[in-house]
Enzyme design. Sequence first.
Site, PDB file in Angstrom:
ATOM      1  N   GLU A 137       0.831  -1.199   0.000  1.00 30.07           N
ATOM      2  CA  GLU A 137       0.000   0.000   0.000  1.00 30.07           C
ATOM      3  C   GLU A 137       0.868   1.252   0.000  1.00 30.07           C
ATOM      4  OE1 GLU A 137      -1.109   0.584   4.681  1.00 30.07           O
ATOM      5  OE2 GLU A 137      -2.020  -1.128   3.667  1.00 30.07           O
ATOM      6  N   ARG A 302      -1.595  -8.345  12.758  1.00 30.39           N
ATOM      7  CA  ARG A 302      -1.498  -7.279  13.753  1.00 30.39           C
ATOM      8  C   ARG A 302      -0.453  -7.602  14.813  1.00 30.39           C
ATOM      9  NH1 ARG A 302      -6.790  -7.737  12.226  1.00 30.39           N
ATOM     10  NH2 ARG A 302      -7.689  -5.821  11.351  1.00 30.39           N
TER      11      ARG A 302
END
Length: 437
Positions: A137, A302
């Site tokens: 990203e 995460r």
Amino acid sequence: MFVGITNSPRPYAWGSTTAIAGLLGYPASGEPEAELWLGAHAGAPATIIDPAQVGGALTLADWIAADPEQALGSNAVASFGARLPFLLKILAAAGPLSLQAHPSMRQARDGFDRENAAGLPLDAPERNYRDAFHKPELIVALSERFEALCGFRPRDSVAQIMAELRALDAASDTPQVGALDALESRLAGVGGVQAAVDWLLRDGRGGDSGEVAWLVERVVALAEHAAYLAEGGAHIGFAVEFETVRSLAASYPGDPGIVLSLLLNRISLTRGEALYLPAGNIHAYLSGLGIELMAASDNVLRGGLTPKHVDVDELLAVLDFTPGPVPLLMPSSRSTPGVTVYAPEIPDFELIQIEAGTDAALAAAAPAAPAPALPVPLRQFALTGPAIALCTAGGFLVAGAASSVVLKRGESVFITPDEGTLTFAGAGEVFLATVGN
């Protein structure tokens, strides 16, 4: 073909209550608005404003599934299959997002197959891989400041932070010399940063006992002591990093990610600056408004600052522990005056920012106006695949080979690749997301 699309912001708790509404020019709802998704991702596909234009499909995902050749073009279908390979977002953070990293394509495919074979439902909270795709990203700052943690610091910088923590501890009223020992010994040992991260995340998830809990508590106390000394005029070498510690502790008390933040690059982007986050890069956005463009995937590993599932083993397998500078993404050599191209040299996506001076009149011609009749200034970009255009200021007449559309602030449109070279005429700012060149 130009197909108008829209969506509703995602109401994540960390979102700003005003930033997206202020950017796009609609009244703020008073609720958190964290992300506006423009794409065909199943999590929140864009709504088609005029379904009759595309055979009755209600969402962009529905239309692509029904007619991929028309929507995406044969080249994109051959390269990516019957799916839009990118997802465009507006991201507005009023508080920190979770520490996270994303897998490579191989890691995503292997993990997706492995969890499918284990019978994990796609919506299971403990699932790591919800699809078989990678998720690199980029983010471009739209606010004057966009704050983030991104990638591991150079080793000498980590050593300097540890030295300042030691000095702060020694200068405090109640020194706790041993609190930093376990972290420092791991950083200096064979495993280095990887061993330190493993220990922080694995032993720190309990949050209420042990060495990691003591370390987190002490680092927060030292950061508060640093703020006190700074108020008295003392120079604090890592004042921004310690302020980040205090902020994270306020949002996620006791979380080992508070200490982990000191091992990461702390970055403040100014408007127009961009980060590119490839597979394995650990990062967390802290605050600010930005345009985010990513591969269309929902695979997130995460590592803290979250109540959600943390799979330490899988995260460690994905992370790139190579220390280095902040991965700023500089504009491409294809950028020209008024056109900035953010191209990370991957096939999935690139982002083009098109700006025109405010002295140019907003195009008021009918949508079918031919390109030669467009008012100046003109900006052009040649499509090689499907695209999404989002206007964030002013307005433009966008003309392609077959048709054209008036695009005003807050509006977005999906563009099929048969429109060829696009001409933008008007005043303001528009972002164009498309496949990599």
